[in-house]
Design a protein around this motif. Sequence first.
Motif, PDB file in Angstrom:
ATOM      1  N   VAL A  32      67.271  45.558  87.239  1.00 16.79           N
ATOM      2  CA  VAL A  32      66.564  44.406  87.782  1.00 16.79           C
ATOM      3  C   VAL A  32      66.269  43.464  86.626  1.00 16.79           C
ATOM      4  CG1 VAL A  32      64.540  43.635  89.052  1.00 16.79           C
ATOM      5  CG2 VAL A  32      65.582  45.851  89.611  1.00 16.79           C
ATOM      6  N   GLU A  33      66.918  42.316  86.636  1.00 20.16           N
ATOM      7  CA  GLU A  33      66.788  41.328  85.564  1.00 20.16           C
ATOM      8  C   GLU A  33      65.478  40.547  85.697  1.00 20.16           C
ATOM      9  OE1 GLU A  33      69.136  40.868  83.181  1.00 20.16           O
ATOM     10  OE2 GLU A  33      70.916  41.798  83.995  1.00 20.16           O
ATOM     11  N   PRO A  34      65.052  39.874  84.667  1.00 21.95           N
ATOM     12  CA  PRO A  34      65.752  39.751  83.393  1.00 21.95           C
ATOM     13  C   PRO A  34      65.456  40.929  82.478  1.00 21.95           C
ATOM     14  CG  PRO A  34      63.787  38.390  83.357  1.00 21.95           C
ATOM     15  CD  PRO A  34      63.854  39.018  84.724  1.00 21.95           C
ATOM     16  N   ALA A  35      66.465  41.376  81.777  1.00 15.23           N
ATOM     17  CA  ALA A  35      66.280  42.379  80.735  1.00 15.23           C
ATOM     18  C   ALA A  35      65.881  41.635  79.463  1.00 15.23           C
ATOM     19  CB  ALA A  35      67.576  43.153  80.511  1.00 15.23           C
ATOM     20  N   ALA A  36      65.287  42.349  78.536  1.00 15.07           N
ATOM     21  CA  ALA A  36      64.845  41.736  77.283  1.00 15.07           C
ATOM     22  C   ALA A  36      65.971  41.681  76.250  1.00 15.07           C
ATOM     23  CB  ALA A  36      63.654  42.514  76.725  1.00 15.07           C
ATOM     24  N   PHE A  37      67.187  41.982  76.670  1.00 19.36           N
ATOM     25  CA  PHE A  37      68.328  42.013  75.763  1.00 19.36           C
ATOM     26  C   PHE A  37      69.583  41.705  76.559  1.00 19.36           C
ATOM     27  CE2 PHE A  37      67.404  46.157  77.451  1.00 19.36           C
ATOM     28  CZ  PHE A  37      68.615  46.551  77.989  1.00 19.36           C
ATOM     29  N   ARG A  58      74.710  48.301  89.087  1.00 16.14           N
ATOM     30  CA  ARG A  58      74.587  47.058  89.862  1.00 16.14           C
ATOM     31  C   ARG A  58      73.452  46.257  89.225  1.00 16.14           C
ATOM     32  NH1 ARG A  58      75.777  45.506  95.178  1.00 16.14           N
ATOM     33  NH2 ARG A  58      76.558  47.587  95.607  1.00 16.14           N
ATOM     34  N   ARG A  59      73.728  44.996  88.928  1.00 20.39           N
ATOM     35  CA  ARG A  59      72.704  44.120  88.346  1.00 20.39           C
ATOM     36  C   ARG A  59      72.153  43.202  89.425  1.00 20.39           C
ATOM     37  NH1 ARG A  59      75.242  41.819  82.920  1.00 20.39           N
ATOM     38  NH2 ARG A  59      73.235  40.802  82.879  1.00 20.39           N
ATOM     39  N   HIS A  60      70.858  42.962  89.366  1.00 19.83           N
ATOM     40  CA  HIS A  60      70.168  42.085  90.317  1.00 19.83           C
ATOM     41  C   HIS A  60      69.446  41.006  89.518  1.00 19.83           C
ATOM     42  CE1 HIS A  60      70.788  45.168  93.452  1.00 19.83           C
ATOM     43  NE2 HIS A  60      70.572  46.012  92.462  1.00 19.83           N
ATOM     44  N   ASP A  61      69.569  39.754  89.928  1.00 26.79           N
ATOM     45  CA  ASP A  61      68.992  38.622  89.198  1.00 26.79           C
ATOM     46  C   ASP A  61      67.475  38.626  89.151  1.00 26.79           C
ATOM     47  OD1 ASP A  61      71.498  37.621  88.629  1.00 26.79           O
ATOM     48  OD2 ASP A  61      71.501  36.269  90.357  1.00 26.79           O
ATOM     49  N   SER A  62      66.851  39.272  90.126  1.00 26.17           N
ATOM     50  CA  SER A  62      65.386  39.276  90.209  1.00 26.17           C
ATOM     51  C   SER A  62      64.938  40.468  91.034  1.00 26.17           C
ATOM     52  CB  SER A  62      64.895  37.994  90.888  1.00 26.17           C
ATOM     53  OG  SER A  62      65.333  37.979  92.247  1.00 26.17           O
ATOM     54  N   PHE A  63      63.634  40.724  91.018  1.00 30.59           N
ATOM     55  CA  PHE A  63      63.127  41.797  91.862  1.00 30.59           C
ATOM     56  C   PHE A  63      63.302  41.449  93.330  1.00 30.59           C
ATOM     57  CE2 PHE A  63      59.948  43.960  94.415  1.00 30.59           C
ATOM     58  CZ  PHE A  63      60.362  45.270  94.185  1.00 30.59           C
ATOM     59  N   ALA A  64      63.105  40.192  93.695  1.00 31.14           N
ATOM     60  CA  ALA A  64      63.274  39.780  95.090  1.00 31.14           C
ATOM     61  C   ALA A  64      64.704  40.057  95.566  1.00 31.14           C
ATOM     62  CB  ALA A  64      62.923  38.306  95.258  1.00 31.14           C
ATOM     63  N   ALA A  65      65.694  39.762  94.739  1.00 30.29           N
ATOM     64  CA  ALA A  65      67.088  40.024  95.102  1.00 30.29           C
ATOM     65  C   ALA A  65      67.327  41.526  95.246  1.00 30.29           C
ATOM     66  CB  ALA A  65      68.025  39.432  94.058  1.00 30.29           C
ATOM     67  N   PHE A  66      66.828  42.308  94.304  1.00 28.28           N
ATOM     68  CA  PHE A  66      66.958  43.766  94.375  1.00 28.28           C
ATOM     69  C   PHE A  66      66.278  44.309  95.627  1.00 28.28           C
ATOM     70  CE2 PHE A  66      64.520  47.696  93.624  1.00 28.28           C
ATOM     71  CZ  PHE A  66      65.565  48.614  93.574  1.00 28.28           C
ATOM     72  N   ASP A  67      65.049  43.867  95.882  1.00 28.55           N
ATOM     73  CA  ASP A  67      64.285  44.384  97.014  1.00 28.55           C
ATOM     74  C   ASP A  67      64.972  44.053  98.339  1.00 28.55           C
ATOM     75  OD1 ASP A  67      61.992  45.907  97.788  1.00 28.55           O
ATOM     76  OD2 ASP A  67      61.064  44.047  98.510  1.00 28.55           O
ATOM     77  N   GLY A  68      65.496  42.854  98.457  1.00 28.38           N
ATOM     78  CA  GLY A  68      66.236  42.485  99.662  1.00 28.38           C
ATOM     79  C   GLY A  68      67.469  43.343  99.851  1.00 28.38           C
ATOM     80  N   TRP A  69      68.207  43.570  98.765  1.00 32.04           N
ATOM     81  CA  TRP A  69      69.405  44.408  98.824  1.00 32.04           C
ATOM     82  C   TRP A  69      69.065  45.831  99.240  1.00 32.04           C
ATOM     83  CZ3 TRP A  69      70.378  48.765  95.878  1.00 32.04           C
ATOM     84  CH2 TRP A  69      71.641  49.342  96.064  1.00 32.04           C
TER      85      TRP A  69
END
Length: 167
Positions: A32-37, A58-69
Amino acid sequence: MLRLALFQPDIPQNTGTMIRMAACLGIGVDIVEPAAFDVSDRHFRRSGMDYLERATVRRHDSFAAFDGWRRAQGHRLVLAETDGKTPLPDFAFRPDDIVLVGRESAGVTAEVQAAAEASLHIPMRSGLRSLNVALAAAMVMGEALRQTGGFPGRDGTEAEDGHPETR
């Protein structure tokens, strides 16, 4: 299939270690992005070694995107945190769980806590703060795999070398 989610990871070496563990155990990983690196950072690659190519990430741009997925996929979100409600030995895992670990420096946000259907903690001796996030993730995922019968090779379909068994 069990999954491990990393909420805005801070330390590339820990992230690489968790991805390596997940590759070895057949666990999917969500970052769940953003990562610090930058995930292409050489330290991240060094800790993950050649296992990064063997992992399902799997990378997600934000928590909202991850949570929806994850809601659309029907996964229960289980938060592993130092003040989680249920001790790890008392928690009942399901095969479709996603275990989420927080940032090494700050844990998770209130939004993440509110979205989780369950939370757990690893019981520790008093006076000690926490385990390393990669170690905690390994302990939690090991217990989840034990409970759900999800360790590779347990059903006779995959040998230790990753190739199908012939019986």
